[in-house]
Design an enzyme around this catalytic site. Structure first.
Site: not given
Length: 560
Positions: A99, A200, A257, A333-334
Site C-alpha cells: 500500500d 491510496d 484508489e 478493508h473499508d
C-alpha cells in the site's frame, strides 16, 4: 485483445495485516503470522498478495498515517521479517503489492515535524500551509472524516490542510522535492522485492489552484471535498512522472484508489498504453446503497437493487473494454462484508449459496479480481450492538456528528446503520478455526472477533469439498485456464437488461463463449436462455442443473 501483461489474468488477495494472523500473542496480526499462512493462500490459488500499510505509524487511522515510509511498524515485525515474507511469497510463485499512502503522512513524520517548526524551514513547503481568513480557516472545506479540513497550528499562526484526520496532513505535490522524495522511496521498496503498489486516494494529490471555497448544501457546515478535490488539473502529469521515475523501471502492477472517477477518466489513468497506472479502484457500485439524504452519506439499511448493480457493472465493462483495465472487487478493508451487504447471511444455506453466486457474478467479468481476507470462507458482518465495540474512527465520528451534534438520526437507527456499514465489519480477525479467538491470537484481540467463528472458519471450509473456499479456488483456476475470461468481450444476455432478479451476461472471444447466469434473490424463478445442446456446465453452486428453473441465489456458467 491479447493478455499482454502478467497481471491481466491474475487474482489478488488482500490482507489486512492487523487482522490476519497474530504470531506472538499480543492480539495484533503481524508479518510472521502472514508467513505462517502462505501455504493456505497458495492452495487457494491467488497470484498476488496486497498488504494494507505495514509502515511505522501512530495508528490514528489504522496505518494510513505513516510516520516513516522506510520502517516496518514494530507491532507487525522487523525488516528481516519483511525479507522473509517477500522470499516466502516469491518462492511460492506469488507476488507482493504494498500500500502506498502519499496524499498525506502522519503528523509524526519527520517531514511534518520539520515543516511545522518555522515558516522558513526547508520542509515547510512539503505540506499545505495557509493563513486564516476572517478569523477562521483558509476555506470552507470539510474533511472526509467529518469536521473541518484545516487545523490551526499556534506555533506559526497558520493552518495546514488535512483531507482526512487532523493527524494526517496533506503533502504538497506542487513541490518537486516532495514528488522525488516519494519516487526515491518507491524505488527503495522495489529494490527490496516489492512487485507493485496499491495507491491510496491517489487522485487527490493535485489540489485545485488557489484552494477556493466550495459550494455547501444548505444544512451542511462544510463544503464536500469529494466534489472539489478528486482528479485535479495536474494529476496526470504527476502520475506520468511517477511512471517514468519508478514503474517503467520495474515490471510493476499498480492500482490507484480513485473516489469520484468516471469510466472516461479511468481510460486516461489506466490506459492500456501503460503510461500511468495499470488499473483503478472506483467506488460507484459501493455507493448504490447510500442514503437518499446526502447529509447521511453511506449510512443506510437498504440493499442495492440488481438493476442498479447490473447497469453499473455494464457501464464499466463496456466503458473500459479494449482501452483500459477494470479492478473487480466486492469488499475491502473499508467496506462491509459482501455476503452481508449484497447477499444473504440470514441462514447458513443462503449464506453459502449467495456467497458463491456473488463470486460468480464478479469473477467472470473482465478485469483483475480482488479477494478480501475471509471473503473466500464467507465471513459476515459482525453486527456489534454497542458503540464501544467499534474501533473505526469513521463510524464513531459519524455517530457523534449525526446523532449528538446534528440530531439527524436517533441512536438506535444509527447503530443499525453502523452495524451494516461500519468499516469494522471488514476488520474483525480472520476466522481460522473454532478454537479461542478463532485461532487468530492467544491474546486479547485488538478488534473483537465475530461471534459466529465456531460455524464459519477456514478449518471447516478446508474440510468440506463443497465449501465457498473450493468454489473460489475453482473460479481462480478457470481464470488461469480460459483466456476468454480475460480477453473476451462482455455483453448482457438477450432480454436481461430489465430483469429485476437475474443478472445474465456473455463473454466471447474468437473461439469460446460463456453464458453467466446469477439469481440475486431468494426466489425460485423461471427464465429461458438459448442454451445450445452442446453447452458444457462449467461451474455452478447447485449440484444439479434444473434447466430453466433458477433456484434461490443460483449461479451457473455455460461454455459453448
Amino acid at each position: 485483445m491479447e493478455n499482454k501483461h502478467w497481471w491481466n489474468n491474475s487474482v489478488v488477495y488482500q490482507i489486512y495485516p492487523k487482522s490476519f494472523q497474530d504470531s506472538n500473542g499480543d492480539g495484533v496480526g503481524d508479518l510472521q503470522g502472514i508467513i505462517s499462512r502462505l501455504d493456505y493462500l497458495k492452495k487457494l490459488g491467488v497470484d498476488i498478495i496486497w498488504l494494507n500499510p505495514i509502515y511505522k505509524s501512530p495508528q490514528v487511522d489504522n496505518g494510513y498515517d505513516i510516520s516513516d515510509y522506510q520502517s516496518i511498524n514494530p507491532t507487525l515485525g522487523t525488516m528481516d521479517d519483511f525479507k522473509e515474507l517477500v522470499d516466502g511469497i516469491h518462492d511460492r510463485g506469488m507476488k507482493l503489492v504494498m500500500d502506498l499512502v502519499v496524499n498525506h503522512t502522519s503528523d509524526q513524520h519527520k517531514w511534518f515535524q520539520e515543516s511545522r517548526n518555522s515558516k522558513d524551514n526547508p520542509y515547510r513547503d512539503y505540506y499545505i500551509w495557509r493563513d486564516g481568513k476572517n478569523g477562521g480557516a483558509p476555506n470552507n472545506w470539510g474533511s472526509y472524516f467529518s469536521g473541518p479540513a484545516w487545523k490551526y497550528d499556534p506555533e506559526t499562526d497558520q493552518y495546514y490542510l488535512h483531507l482526512f484526520a487532523p493527524q494526517q496532513p496533506d503533502l504538497n505535490w506542487e513541490n518537486p522535492k516532495v514528488r522525488h522524495s516519494v519516487y526515491d522511496m518507491m524505488n527503495w521498496w522495489a529494490a527490496k522485492g516489492v512487485d507493485g503498489f496499491r495507491m491510496d486516494v491517489i487522485n487527490l494529490i493535485s489540489k485545485p489552484a488557489g484552494l477556493p471555497d466550495g459550494k455547501k448544501a444548505p444544512d451542511e457546515k462544510y463544503a464536500n471535498v469529494e466534489q472539489l478535490v478528486p482528479n485535479g488539473s495536474r494529476v496526470h502529469e504527476f502520475l506520468q512522472e511517477m511512471n517514468r521515475n519508478v514503474m517503467s523501471k520495474h515490471k510493476m502492477m499498480t492500482v490507484g484508489e480513485m473516489p469520484g472517477t468516471t469510466p472516461k477518466q479511468a481510460q486516461e489513468y489506466a490506459n492500456l498504453d501503460n503510461k500511468e497506472l495499470n488499473m483503478i479502484f472506483q467506488f460507484e457500485h459501493m455507493g448504490l446503497d447510500g442514503n437518499s439524504n446526502p447529509a447521511l452519506g453511506k449510512w443506510n439499511d437498504q440493499k442495492t437493487k440488481l438493476s442498479d448493480l447490473r447497469a453499473n457493472f455494464t457501464k464499466w465493462q463496456e466503458g473500459l473494454m479494449g482501452t483500459a483495465w477494470n479492478s473487480l472487487y466486492w469488499n475491502n478493508h473499508d467496506q462491509p462484508r459482501v455476503v452481508s451487504r449484497f447477499g444473504d447471511d440470514s441462514t447458513e444455506e443462503n449464506r453459502i449459496e449467495s456467497a458463491k453466486m456473488l463470486a460468480t457474478m464478479l469473477h467472470f467479468q473482465q478485469g483483475t479480481p480482488y479477494i478480501f481476507e475471509g471473503e473466500e470462507i464467507g465471513m459476515t458482518n459482525a453486527y456489534f450492538h454497542k458503540l464501544s465495540d467499534y474501533v473505526d474512527l469513521e463510524s464513531i465520528n459519524a455517530y457523534h456528528q449525526l446523532v449528538d451534534d446534528q440530531h439527524l438520526l436517533d441512536g438506535k437507527t444509527m447503530m443499525k446503520y453502523i452495524a451494516i456499514h461500519s468499516r469494522d465489519n471488514a476488520r474483525t480477525p480472520m476466522q481460522w478455526d473454532d478454537s479461542a479467538n478463532a485461532g487468530f491470537s492467544t491474546g486479547k484481540t485488538w478488534e473483537k472477533v465475530n461471534p459466529n467463528y465456531p460455524q464459519i472458519n477456514a478449518k471447516k471450509a478446508l474440510a468440506d469439498k463443497d465449501s465457498i473456499f473450493y468454489y473460489y479456488q475453482k473460479l481462480i483456476k478457470l481464470r488461469h485456464e480460459l483466456p476468454v475470461i480475460t480477453n473476451g468481450d462482455y455483453r448482457l444476455a438477450k432480454g436481461n437488461a430489465d430483469d429485476p432478479d437475474v443478472f445474465a451476461y456473455l463473454r466471447q472471444n474468437d473461439d469460446t463463449s460463456l453464458l453467466v447466469i446469477t439469481n440475486y434473490t431468494n426466489k425460485t424463478l423461471q427464465r429461458h436462455y438459448d442454451i445450445q445442446a452442446a453447452a458444457k456446465l462449467l461451474i455452478a453452486n447447485y449440484s444439479d442443473d434444473a434447466g430453466e428453473t433458477i433456484r434461490p441465489y443460483e449461479a451457473k456458467v455455460y461454455q459453448f
